[in-house]
Write a protein that holds these residues in place. Structure first.
Motif, mmCIF file in Angstrom:
data_model
loop_
_atom_site.group_PDB
_atom_site.id
_atom_site.type_symbol
_atom_site.label_atom_id
_atom_site.label_comp_id
_atom_site.label_asym_id
_atom_site.label_seq_id
_atom_site.Cartn_x
_atom_site.Cartn_y
_atom_site.Cartn_z
ATOM 1 N N UNK A 62 69.590 19.741 78.095
ATOM 2 C CA UNK A 62 69.947 18.512 77.396
ATOM 3 C C UNK A 62 68.675 17.873 76.844
ATOM 4 N N UNK A 63 68.632 17.545 75.553
ATOM 5 C CA UNK A 63 67.405 16.975 74.963
ATOM 6 C C UNK A 63 67.206 15.519 75.363
ATOM 7 N N UNK A 64 66.618 15.294 76.522
ATOM 8 C CA UNK A 64 66.472 13.939 77.047
ATOM 9 C C UNK A 64 65.465 13.106 76.275
ATOM 10 N N UNK A 65 64.550 13.752 75.572
ATOM 11 C CA UNK A 65 63.563 12.982 74.828
ATOM 12 C C UNK A 65 64.148 12.369 73.556
ATOM 13 N N UNK A 66 65.170 13.000 72.977
ATOM 14 C CA UNK A 66 65.713 12.486 71.720
ATOM 15 C C UNK A 66 67.052 11.769 71.889
ATOM 16 N N UNK A 67 67.780 12.016 72.971
ATOM 17 C CA UNK A 67 69.085 11.397 73.175
ATOM 18 C C UNK A 67 69.127 10.621 74.476
ATOM 19 N N UNK A 68 69.891 9.528 74.473
ATOM 20 C CA UNK A 68 70.179 8.844 75.730
ATOM 21 C C UNK A 68 71.193 9.699 76.485
ATOM 22 N N UNK A 69 71.185 9.611 77.794
ATOM 23 C CA UNK A 69 72.093 10.462 78.562
ATOM 24 C C UNK A 69 73.534 10.000 78.463
#
Length: 121
Positions: A62-69
């Motif tokens: 999961x792209x945690x740097x670009x998206x909020x969880x």
């Protein structure tokens, strides 16, 4: 608990489990669960009682740097990922199990993204 609360709980349970009973095991069931922090989606084969594919906002890819969880974009990302995993296994016909949630907002965004990426339900 009052009688009204008990009857509401029973109605809610019936609504959640009605889809599982009516799906005669001929299609995969795409189950969506959302907690206060994370989103989970998994494709379940009810005939064989196995999970075919699963995606969550808690996973490593999961792209945690670009998206909020927990936001609209993360629901769309999960819809795309689950559709890609199921297309790779040649499974496109599913039943969408929203687990008692209403079909609007984030759940609708996940469903629309999954449809756009090739799933049929």
């Amino acid at each position: 608990m009052s009688r009204l609360a008990i009857s509401f709980c029973r109605r809610q349970q019936r609504r959640r489990y009605k889809l599982r009973l009516n799906n005669a095991g001929n299609r995969l069931r795409l189950s969506v669960f959302k907690s206060n922090k994370f989103i989970y989606a998994q494709a379940i084969d009810d005939a064989n009682h196995i999970t075919i594919a699963s995606v969550s906002s808690n996973s490593k890819d999961f792209p945690k740097d670009s998206l909020k969880t927990y936001g609209m974009e993360s629901f769309k990302w999960i819809g795309k990922q689950i559709a890609d995993k199921l297309k790779a296994k040649n499974k496109t016909k599913i039943v969408f199990d929203i687990g008692g949630w209403k079909m609007h907002g984030c759940i609708k965004a996940l469903a629309d993204t999954a449809r756009e990426n090739g799933l049929e339900f």
